[in-house]
Design a protein around this motif. Structure first.
Motif, PDB file in Angstrom:
ATOM      1  N   ASP A 112       0.856  -1.341  -0.153  1.00 24.58           N
ATOM      2  CA  ASP A 112       0.219  -0.047   0.055  1.00 24.58           C
ATOM      3  C   ASP A 112       0.924   1.103   0.013  1.00 24.58           C
ATOM      4  N   GLY A 113       0.504   2.310  -0.992  1.00 24.16           N
ATOM      5  CA  GLY A 113       1.244   3.528  -0.917  1.00 24.16           C
ATOM      6  C   GLY A 113       2.609   3.422  -1.675  1.00 24.16           C
ATOM      7  N   PHE A 114       2.925   2.228  -2.462  1.00 27.26           N
ATOM      8  CA  PHE A 114       4.327   1.929  -3.173  1.00 27.26           C
ATOM      9  C   PHE A 114       4.445   2.544  -4.292  1.00 27.26           C
ATOM     10  N   THR A 115       3.131   3.180  -4.668  1.00 30.77           N
ATOM     11  CA  THR A 115       3.363   3.798  -6.325  1.00 30.77           C
ATOM     12  C   THR A 115       2.670   5.244  -5.916  1.00 30.77           C
ATOM     13  N   PRO A 116       3.421   6.126  -5.344  1.00 32.35           N
ATOM     14  CA  PRO A 116       2.826   7.561  -5.380  1.00 32.35           C
ATOM     15  C   PRO A 116       2.865   8.089  -6.976  1.00 32.35           C
ATOM     16  N   LEU A 117       1.890   8.736  -7.391  1.00 29.43           N
ATOM     17  CA  LEU A 117       1.702   9.283  -8.688  1.00 29.43           C
ATOM     18  C   LEU A 117       1.412  10.870  -8.492  1.00 29.43           C
ATOM     19  N   GLY A 118       1.830  11.761  -9.455  1.00 28.47           N
ATOM     20  CA  GLY A 118       1.131  12.841  -9.528  1.00 28.47           C
ATOM     21  C   GLY A 118       2.335  14.001  -9.104  1.00 28.47           C
ATOM     22  N   PRO A 119       1.846  15.227  -8.624  1.00 28.54           N
ATOM     23  CA  PRO A 119       0.464  15.671  -8.135  1.00 28.54           C
ATOM     24  C   PRO A 119      -0.284  16.038  -9.768  1.00 28.54           C
ATOM     25  N   ASP A 120       0.296  16.605 -10.781  1.00 27.98           N
ATOM     26  CA  ASP A 120      -0.160  16.983 -11.941  1.00 27.98           C
ATOM     27  C   ASP A 120       0.074  15.934 -13.058  1.00 27.98           C
ATOM     28  N   VAL A 121      -0.737  16.122 -13.973  1.00 29.30           N
ATOM     29  CA  VAL A 121      -0.541  15.323 -15.427  1.00 29.30           C
ATOM     30  C   VAL A 121      -0.233  16.467 -16.512  1.00 29.30           C
ATOM     31  N   ILE A 122       1.052  16.174 -17.018  1.00 29.17           N
ATOM     32  CA  ILE A 122       1.186  16.986 -18.229  1.00 29.17           C
ATOM     33  C   ILE A 122       0.713  16.520 -19.517  1.00 29.17           C
ATOM     34  N   PRO A 123      -0.232  17.231 -20.193  1.00 29.45           N
ATOM     35  CA  PRO A 123      -0.744  16.521 -21.484  1.00 29.45           C
ATOM     36  C   PRO A 123       0.207  16.089 -22.499  1.00 29.45           C
ATOM     37  N   ALA A 124      -0.003  14.823 -22.978  1.00 29.34           N
ATOM     38  CA  ALA A 124       0.842  14.354 -24.096  1.00 29.34           C
ATOM     39  C   ALA A 124       1.003  15.158 -25.196  1.00 29.34           C
ATOM     40  N   ALA A 125      -0.054  16.079 -25.602  1.00 31.34           N
ATOM     41  CA  ALA A 125      -0.082  16.851 -26.822  1.00 31.34           C
ATOM     42  C   ALA A 125       0.831  17.885 -26.544  1.00 31.34           C
ATOM     43  N   ASP A 126       0.946  18.243 -25.643  1.00 25.43           N
ATOM     44  CA  ASP A 126       2.136  19.375 -25.110  1.00 25.43           C
ATOM     45  C   ASP A 126       3.689  19.376 -25.036  1.00 25.43           C
ATOM     46  N   VAL A 127       3.843  17.949 -25.346  1.00 24.91           N
ATOM     47  CA  VAL A 127       5.288  17.805 -25.073  1.00 24.91           C
ATOM     48  C   VAL A 127       5.883  16.777 -26.210  1.00 24.91           C
ATOM     49  N   ASN A 128       7.123  16.829 -26.374  1.00 24.01           N
ATOM     50  CA  ASN A 128       7.929  15.835 -27.161  1.00 24.01           C
ATOM     51  C   ASN A 128       8.243  14.696 -26.409  1.00 24.01           C
TER      52      ASN A 128
END
Length: 480
Positions: A112-128
């Motif tokens: 439990d808790g071994f996969t922290p994710l985030g805090p925000d998501v970068i849209p794939a369309a905005d990056v290479n």
């Protein structure tokens, strides 16, 4: 920036950064994977408990791909199109349970808790996808930094590979591997991970994913695999690169014979020429000054007596008894007693045990009980003097097979010990062959010099030999 939803499935790549592969000492030809349960997700970081009774909770900062559209049998070129965004992830792993499920990592990485994710998501369309960066900080210090141009397997290829056999669904997460620098956390540590695209317009970022490590209080039960670690797991967890195997030193019969053929004084001279001036074990007497002692060190350390520690470590099958039982043929049991001679550190029974085991000798900078009986044994014992008191008057037998101090010299397990009536020397194993070869040559030269002095030649220019005398010496060697 968009927020992260709970994933349906989490798929993690074992190795995917060249820097990490170099650290591990292996580079995979194809990617391999393991699953992490959705219950391991901590969407905004927070606190993570290191389970009670464990020591190797390691962090791995990673770029997480979030699948945005259903993908089945897509090509590597189209794989990135199935990704809706990327965020920071920390793929925590408990190396204490790594052996429990082999490469599946069910328990070692599924807590439990071994996969922290985030805090925000970068849209794939905005990056290479080829221009992303992941960084990890441990207690404010940057410890990991990797960019996607270091990947072994690009993101599109991972999506394509996985989609050959399973349908990737919106919300699924792929953890894409960690760069070099992963290491162990302790309770009280803070780990931060950030994914960004520094060269993209606006330099989008996931923000810092912050995880604080706490100490678990609930022990593992008496069912299932218990946590366990060894030196290999410690090296892997702490991020120590694999070291090449060092050849094992063997004190052969030939080396023993060569060491026996030269005086300790000559060996001491050769060690001094190599800058080793503190390799004599001083201030000890021998029960067999006529006997030559040659062997490899097995070490035993005593600490000053303290009643509570003697109660826990001094009785029963203690470190002293274990060491005397374990000393092997050709070994020298070397004891650190801090030069304290106010009690015995070995007596007749244990000395006899070492002799029966084939030990080459015993060396202690403390006292000896039953000295007359010990002296009557064949095994030579070097000691600080006799004393009738038992061990517990001054000492607690503490540990064996560690680096110790004896008679003013540092001694490591496996060092070569040479002793005679002149004293005792400690020779590092790597130097034994060259030291003894040069010692034999030195004694040959000294034999020649002695002959010349006996014949009436003055020592000036002869001792040490100048060029003219060295030429005569070489001629003398050819006539022998």
């Amino acid at each position: 920036m968009s927020q992260l939803a709970r994933p349906g499935k989490i798929i993690a790549v074992h190795l995917n950064y060249r820097s990490r592969a170099a650290q591990r000492g292996r580079t995979p030809a194809q990617p391999s994977y393991f699953f992490k349960p959705a219950s391991s997700v901590a969407a905004t970081g927070g606190e993570l408990e290191r389970p009670a009774g464990t020591e190797l909770l390691a962090f791995e900062g990673e770029i997480a791909l979030i699948i945005g559209s259903t993908a089945r049998r897509v090509s590597p070129e189209d794989g990135w199109a199935a990704v809706s965004g990327v965020t920071a992830a920390n793929d925590f792993g408990l190396y204490d349970l790594r052996a429990a499920d082999k490469g599946s990592n069910v328990r070692s990485k599924g807590g439990d808790g071994f996969t922290p994710l985030g805090p925000d998501v970068i849209p794939a369309a905005d990056v290479n996808p080829d221009a992303l960066r992941v960084r990890t900080w441990l207690n404010g210090e940057l410890v990991q930094e990797g960019t996607t141009d270091d990947l072994l397997f690009p993101f599109g290829r991972l999506v394509a590979d996985l989609s050959q056999l399973m349908t990737l669904e919106p919300g699924d997460v792929i953890l894409t591997g960690t760069p070099a620098g992963s290491s162990v956390t302790q309770p009280g540590d803070t780990v931060e991970v950030e994914v960004d695209a520094p060269s993209a317009p606006g330099a989008p970022t996931s923000g810092r994913l912050v995880t604080r490590i706490t100490e678990g209080r609930v022990p593992f039960g008496d069912f299932g695999t218990k946590p366990s670690v060894d030196d290999h797991q410690r090296a892997e967890a702490w991020g120590t690169p694999p070291a090449p195997a060092e050849p094992t030193f063997v004190l052969t019969d030939e080396l023993r014979a060569a060491l026996a053929s030269v005086a300790t004084a000559t060996l001491s001279s050769q060690l001094r020429k190599r800058g080793l001036n503190n390799v004599s074990i001083d201030g000890l007497a021998s029960t067999r000054p006529d006997a030559r002692l040659i062997g490899t060190a097995k070490t035993l350390r005593y600490i000053p007596n303290r009643e509570d520690l003697f109660a826990s470590h001094g009785g029963g099958y203690n470190a002293q008894k274990r060491a005397f039982d374990a000393v092997g043929s050709g070994e020298v049991l070397v004891i650190e007693a801090r030069g304290e001679r106010g009690s015995g550190t070995v007596g007749d029974v244990l000395a006899l045990r070492a002799q029966v085991n084939g030990a080459a000798g015993i060396v202690t900078d403390g006292g000896v009980r039953d000295l007359a009986v010990v002296a009557a044994l064949d095994i030579p014992t070097y000691h600080g003097g006799p004393h009738p008191a038992v061990l517990g008057r001054k000492h607690v037998p503490w540990e064996a097979d560690v680096t110790i101090a004896c008679g003013g010299a540092a001694v490591q397990p496996g060092d070569v010990i040479v002793g005679d009536a002149d004293g005792l020397l400690v020779i590092p194993p790597a130097l034994v062959a060259e030291v003894v070869a040069d010692a034999i040559e030195q004694e040959r030269e000294e034999e020649y010099i002695a002959e010349q002095v006996a014949a009436g030649h003055p020592v000036d220019g002869l001792f040490p030999m100048n060029a003219e005398w060295k030429e005569r010496y070489r001629a003398w060697l050819t006539q022998r």
